[in-house]
Design an enzyme around this catalytic site. Sequence first.
Site, PDB file in Angstrom:
ATOM      1  N   ASP A   1       0.822  -1.209   0.000  1.00 63.50           N
ATOM      2  CA  ASP A   1       0.000   0.000   0.000  1.00 63.50           C
ATOM      3  C   ASP A   1       0.858   1.262   0.000  1.00 63.50           C
ATOM      4  OD1 ASP A   1      -2.312  -1.470  -0.057  1.00 63.50           O
ATOM      5  OD2 ASP A   1      -2.662  -1.373   2.102  1.00 63.50           O
TER       6      ASP A   1
ATOM      7  N   ARG B   1       6.825  15.032  24.129  1.00 64.19           N
ATOM      8  CA  ARG B   1       5.902  15.989  24.732  1.00 64.19           C
ATOM      9  C   ARG B   1       4.607  16.081  23.927  1.00 64.19           C
ATOM     10  NH1 ARG B   1       9.293  21.355  26.638  1.00 64.19           N
ATOM     11  NH2 ARG B   1      10.867  20.289  27.921  1.00 64.19           N
TER      12      ARG B   1
ATOM     13  N   ALA C   1      -6.147   2.940   8.054  1.00 62.39           N
ATOM     14  CA  ALA C   1      -4.703   2.996   8.275  1.00 62.39           C
ATOM     15  C   ALA C   1      -4.419   3.528   9.685  1.00 62.39           C
ATOM     16  CB  ALA C   1      -4.049   3.850   7.187  1.00 62.39           C
TER      17      ALA C   1
ATOM     18  N   LEU D   1      -7.317   4.308  12.085  1.00 68.70           N
ATOM     19  CA  LEU D   1      -7.953   3.144  12.712  1.00 68.70           C
ATOM     20  C   LEU D   1      -7.229   2.770  13.998  1.00 68.70           C
ATOM     21  CD1 LEU D   1     -10.052   0.806  12.489  1.00 68.70           C
ATOM     22  CD2 LEU D   1      -8.299  -0.470  11.243  1.00 68.70           C
TER      23      LEU D   1
ATOM     24  N   GLN E   1       5.141   9.799   4.535  1.00 71.52           N
ATOM     25  CA  GLN E   1       6.254   9.775   3.579  1.00 71.52           C
ATOM     26  C   GLN E   1       6.859  11.148   3.329  1.00 71.52           C
ATOM     27  OE1 GLN E   1       4.519   7.768   0.177  1.00 71.52           O
ATOM     28  NE2 GLN E   1       4.662   5.758   1.125  1.00 71.52           N
TER      29      GLN E   1
END
Length: 296
Positions: free
Chosen positions: A72, A157, A188, A191, A247
Amino acid sequence: MEQFRNIGIIGRLGSSQVLDTIRRLKKFLLERHLHVILEDTIAEVLPGHGLQTSTRKLLGEVCDLVIVVGGDGSLLGAARALARHNIPVLGINRGNLGFLTDIRPDELEEKVAEVLDGHYLVENRFLLQAEVRRHNEAIGQGDALNDVVLHPGKSTRMIEFEIYIDGQFVCSQKADGLIVATPTGSTAYALSAGGPIMHPKLDAIVIVPMYPHTLSGRPIVVDGNSELKIVVSKDLQIYPQVSCDGQNHFTCAPGDTITVSKKPQKLRLIHPLDHNYYEVCRTKLGWGSRLGGRDD
């Protein structure tokens, strides 16, 4: 249905299984007398391929269909580059989950042949576009098929921020971060953070707080045409990050504003005719099968 003659191939680097699958795919496509174009990065690790090559960005200009071999994550990267060209994308799964790359390697020839013969489904998946602004000047922009995530980066933090939807103040939060996800991205990272599963046909965006320091912090589903604005607290002592599909990354400073909205161009995702979204969820997420073991 659209007929495909010029086929682009994108593959995940660093996997011998991906290379083996690409060789099979290349052989199959050439036997059908189709014009095959390899993305230049994968072509470099396939000596003697004998094919035309192209950069990923230009594949969308010279191909009728792009086939992604990988997981994916590979398809997410391809989607961001190809969505502006309105070109169909088909995925062959050589990764782990395979929510988007739904053709198994063992059924490659059968399923790809069906698609080439015009027997397929098309899903239009929308993407998000994100912009980070500092002192009213854009310092970073990115697209996401799954999600735009505000997170603390290397710090442990919490982040303090405000959320606005279509110019209206919603709330302030202290949390580990915030996930803004599409229906595609709802299965993804969102969830894992407790967000709802949204069918890909929904025109909606989900906002999911990450470990909020409150008992009332819950996901919010909003209209897909909403514009979201996240304002990082000016008093923050850390420099959080914004990630697009995990990404592309941008570093934020205290007081920065992140704007997230729907991208005008959509991804045209191709599936075989027997594709069933709920079957995919059942298989990938371990949902219960039919009572009594029935398979009808």
